[in-house]
Design a protein around this motif. Structure first.
Motif, PDB file in Angstrom:
ATOM      1  N   LYS A   1      -5.530  -0.596  -3.423  1.00  0.00           N
ATOM      2  CA  LYS A   1      -4.140  -0.280  -3.641  1.00  0.00           C
ATOM      3  C   LYS A   1      -3.833   1.096  -3.096  1.00  0.00           C
ATOM      4  O   LYS A   1      -4.715   1.815  -2.714  1.00  0.00           O
ATOM      5  CB  LYS A   1      -3.860  -0.334  -5.144  1.00  0.00           C
ATOM      6  CG  LYS A   1      -4.398  -1.603  -5.783  1.00  0.00           C
ATOM      7  CD  LYS A   1      -4.421  -1.465  -7.290  1.00  0.00           C
ATOM      8  CE  LYS A   1      -5.042  -2.713  -7.913  1.00  0.00           C
ATOM      9  NZ  LYS A   1      -6.160  -2.391  -8.769  1.00  0.00           N
TER      10      LYS A   1
ATOM     11  N   LYS B   1       9.063   1.010  -2.713  1.00  0.00           N
ATOM     12  CA  LYS B   1       8.790  -0.203  -3.469  1.00  0.00           C
ATOM     13  C   LYS B   1       9.001  -1.452  -2.609  1.00  0.00           C
ATOM     14  O   LYS B   1       9.756  -1.440  -1.641  1.00  0.00           O
ATOM     15  CB  LYS B   1       9.687  -0.270  -4.707  1.00  0.00           C
ATOM     16  CG  LYS B   1       9.437   0.857  -5.708  1.00  0.00           C
ATOM     17  CD  LYS B   1      10.367   0.725  -6.915  1.00  0.00           C
ATOM     18  CE  LYS B   1      10.124   1.859  -7.910  1.00  0.00           C
ATOM     19  NZ  LYS B   1      11.012   1.741  -9.098  1.00  0.00           N
ATOM     20  N   GLU B   2       8.335  -2.519  -3.036  1.00  0.00           N
ATOM     21  CA  GLU B   2       8.477  -3.786  -2.328  1.00  0.00           C
ATOM     22  C   GLU B   2       9.881  -4.345  -2.516  1.00  0.00           C
ATOM     23  O   GLU B   2      10.401  -4.406  -3.623  1.00  0.00           O
ATOM     24  CB  GLU B   2       7.441  -4.777  -2.849  1.00  0.00           C
ATOM     25  CG  GLU B   2       7.528  -6.154  -2.211  1.00  0.00           C
ATOM     26  CD  GLU B   2       6.480  -7.118  -2.733  1.00  0.00           C
ATOM     27  OE1 GLU B   2       6.798  -8.317  -2.868  1.00  0.00           O
ATOM     28  OE2 GLU B   2       5.342  -6.661  -3.017  1.00  0.00           O
TER      29      GLU B   2
ATOM     30  N   GLU C   1      -1.515  -3.488  -2.182  1.00  0.00           N
ATOM     31  CA  GLU C   1      -1.726  -4.551  -1.205  1.00  0.00           C
ATOM     32  C   GLU C   1      -2.743  -4.125  -0.165  1.00  0.00           C
ATOM     33  O   GLU C   1      -2.950  -2.935   0.077  1.00  0.00           O
ATOM     34  CB  GLU C   1      -0.393  -4.883  -0.511  1.00  0.00           C
ATOM     35  CG  GLU C   1      -0.423  -6.093   0.385  1.00  0.00           C
ATOM     36  CD  GLU C   1      -0.913  -7.327  -0.325  1.00  0.00           C
ATOM     37  OE1 GLU C   1      -2.099  -7.669  -0.135  1.00  0.00           O
ATOM     38  OE2 GLU C   1      -0.131  -7.947  -1.081  1.00  0.00           O
TER      39      GLU C   1
ATOM     40  N   ILE D   1       9.108  -3.202   2.670  1.00  0.00           N
ATOM     41  CA  ILE D   1       8.996  -2.075   1.735  1.00  0.00           C
ATOM     42  C   ILE D   1      10.160  -1.121   1.954  1.00  0.00           C
ATOM     43  O   ILE D   1      10.445  -0.710   3.087  1.00  0.00           O
ATOM     44  CB  ILE D   1       7.666  -1.335   1.945  1.00  0.00           C
ATOM     45  CG1 ILE D   1       6.490  -2.310   1.752  1.00  0.00           C
ATOM     46  CG2 ILE D   1       7.535  -0.151   0.995  1.00  0.00           C
ATOM     47  CD1 ILE D   1       5.179  -1.789   2.270  1.00  0.00           C
TER      48      ILE D   1
ATOM     49  N   VAL E   1       2.920   0.142  -2.930  1.00  0.00           N
ATOM     50  CA  VAL E   1       2.660  -1.290  -3.076  1.00  0.00           C
ATOM     51  C   VAL E   1       1.160  -1.538  -3.118  1.00  0.00           C
ATOM     52  O   VAL E   1       0.421  -1.082  -2.245  1.00  0.00           O
ATOM     53  CB  VAL E   1       3.297  -2.091  -1.918  1.00  0.00           C
ATOM     54  CG1 VAL E   1       3.011  -3.577  -2.076  1.00  0.00           C
ATOM     55  CG2 VAL E   1       4.795  -1.826  -1.857  1.00  0.00           C
TER      56      VAL E   1
END
Length: 599
Positions: free
Chosen positions: A131, A498-499, A448, A492, A446
């Motif tokens: 992350k 933020k997503e 990911e 994003i 995010v």
């Protein structure tokens, strides 16, 4: 200077791969610096997973080793050196280049990583899971920070079942009325050619033309750049530039052959469709990448020439990078840069050492001229700084210093500026967006595993050498690592990190963002065994982001589409272009150079 936040939680072991980004400016550890002061270092985060061997990225590009990993071959067959500061002079002890294939210069005789030039790229997974992690705390108080680490260097997933090298036999294009133009990289045709559109199904796109590559040395050769104008598609390969009519692939002008191999090229072209390429000064192990030639993409006419001089001690042109911003060509040497008027070849200014032993080490062009400098290398205040330069004068418009421990690796976008950085000590990464005045606008928060496809860049950092990272004024679009075979594109917000939304690939293959066109995101979906690749568009606003198919490439030649040694892709004028960025030099089959699809 205020600092952008970073992402990526530390790994349980030091990563073996990464983008090799230098550390941010030194600042009081763990204490957020005040505005305009030295930024703080990111907080310690828990580890997420274990590093693995660097895999080959999507499109045949090798994934990049970590910021402080062992030396690896560079994108233009020039020597790479270990670590961000392993250059001669202030960056370490001077190194003497040896003959190609020998330590210190060129590609090693045996590949040292999966997908290394000279061997067919192999499929493998993204080694670093995790992350995002905070890199700069002061300027973004209140931002949500998530821990973790990601392998963002070359990212992406290749299905190990899929063919990874060129198909045997060297299928040649058709000489029939079908506009698949026969020809090799030199523009000539061959006998017993096959119609690549034979058996094409309804709804599938058409192979407009296909080109085989010219012969390359046994240890491989570079094929940098791909430039598309309204008239021509131009490709560099080894010592030559080839130009084809975009519609039918017929040679647009006679190939240009240089005395020595091409070693660098400007990825951008001017408003008048001109580029600049660099080629070697000779063939010996002491030759430098210092000969410049301007080329008109539409006519093949040669413009001005120049020879780039070395800078101060240890500031060499063994490897250079070229970028164009407006009327300025920026040539990056190992520890400085020199700017030329791209229309006349007249020297404009030098970007040399400044401040606290800050040496310019990488440049990015396009809408803006960005430079990354390594400062106080080896000292207590070792850090990286990012600047925007006035392309006419070289004067810095603003300067942003990263905290110690952070290394700037890539510019995912130049305008707006989005920077990817890594921290080796904490095994973390950070993606930060900047305002026009050089302040941190947001940091990606995010959780990911992002996987853009990036080329190699350690010795000379190719800041814009990533495919698959796209941004518009308010949004950053990144591909995730594939799960199974399919992946997702994540949008994003550049306002808060933020997503906003995410969309899964419409096929069981990876999807990679290419560009923004008419307010929509254009992406490429890789081919599979029984289906060709796709070009799709995604609506960026609203709530429906389902991919809409623009082209479905024919299944009959999916093996050719998938079998390029390495790939550069572009979508222009309703046509999809695919070309190689590296020639393996293999004599076992005819290598591919370029392929164009359309309706």
């Amino acid at each position: 200077m205020t600092q952008p936040p970073g992402f990526g939680a530390p790994q349980d072991q030091p990563p073996q791969g990464g983008f090799g980004a230098p550390p941010p400016p030194a600042g009081p550890p763990q204490t957020p610096p005040p505005p305009q002061g030295p930024p703080s270092t990111p907080p310690q985060q828990p580890g997420y997973g274990y590093p693995q061997q660097p895999p080959a990225g999507p499109y045949g590009q090798p994934q990049q080793p970590g910021p402080y990993a062992q030396p690896q071959p560079g994108p233009y067959a020039q020597p790479q050196q270990s670590g961000p500061y392993a250059q001669p002079g202030p960056y370490g002890q001077p190194q003497q280049p040896g003959p190609y294939g020998q330590p210190g210069h060129g590609y090693p005789p045996q590949p040292q990583f999966p997908g290394a030039p000279g061997t067919p790229p192999s499929g493998s997974r993204n080694p670093f899971k995790g992350k995002p992690a905070l890199a700069i705390a002061a300027a973004v108080a209140g931002l949500l920070v998530v821990g973790g680490t990601v392998w963002a260097v070359a990212g992406g997933d290749e299905d190990p079942k899929k063919p990874v090298a060129q198909e045997s036999g060297g299928t040649k294009p058709s000489a029939s009325d079908d506009p698949v133009n026969p020809g090799y990289g030199d523009g000539g045709g061959g006998e017993e050619q096959t119609d690549l559109n034979e058996g094409r199904k309804a709804g599938e796109s058409k192979v407009l033309w296909y080109k085989d590559a010219p012969d390359a040395p046994g240890n491989g050769a570079d094929a940098p750049g791909m430039w598309i104008t309204d008239k021509t598609a131009v490709k560099a390969a080894y010592k030559q530039l080839f130009a084809y009519n975009v519609a039918d692939g017929k040679p647009a002008w006679e190939p240009i052959t240089f005395d020595q191999k091409i070693c660098a090229a400007s990825s951008q072209k001017t408003a008048a469709d001109k580029i600049v390429v660099a080629y070697m000064s000779g063939s010996s192990d002491r030759a430098e990448c210092n000969k410049l030639q301007e080329i008109d993409l539409n006519t093949g006419a040669k413009g001005w020439t120049a020879e780039v001089a070395d800078g101060d001690l240890f500031d060499s042109t063994l490897q250079i990078e070229l970028s164009i911003t407006g009327k300025t060509l920026m040539v990056g040497r190992s520890m400085s840069g020199v700017a030329y008027d791209v229309e006349t070849g007249k020297k404009l200014f030098d970007k040399a050492k400044y401040g606290n032993a800050c040496f310019p080490s990488a440049f990015a062009g396009g809408p803006k001229l960005i430079v990354v400098s390594s400062c106080d290398a080896g000292g207590d205040k070792e850090h990286d700084e990012v600047q925007e330069l006035d392309p006419a004068t070289g004067k810095a418009k603003w300067t942003f210093a990263y905290d110690k421990g952070w290394r700037v690796a890539r510019a995912y976008s130049v305008d707006p500026l989005v920077v990817y950085a890594t921290n080796e000590d904490k095994d973390t990464w950070n993606i930060a967006a900047f305002t026009a005045s050089g302040k941190v606008r947001s940091q990606v928060g995010v959780d990911e595993d992002f996987a853009p496809a990036c080329d190699w860049a350690i010795f000379a950092r190719d800041l814009t050498g990533c495919t698959g990272a796209v941004a518009d004024a308010d949004t950053l679009y990144l591909p995730t690592e594939a799960t199974g075979s399919a992946n997702e594109i994540v949008a994003i917000s550049l306002a808060n990190g933020k997503e906003k939304w995410r969309v899964k690939s419409p096929a069981d293959e990876s999807m990679l963002p290419m560009k923004i066109e008419n307010g929509k995101l254009i992406a490429y979906v890789e081919p599979s065994y029984d289906a060709g690749g796709q070009v799709v568009s995604l609506t960026t606003g609203g709530s429906d982001h389902k991919p809409v198919k623009l082209l479905q490439n024919p299944a009959g030649i999916a093996d050719i589409e998938d079998g390029f040694y390495s790939k550069a892709i572009d979508w222009t004028g309703g046509r999809f272009y695919l070309s190689t960025t590296r020639l393996s030099g293999s004599d076992e089959s005819q290598e591919k150079l370029m392929l164009a699809y359309g309706k």
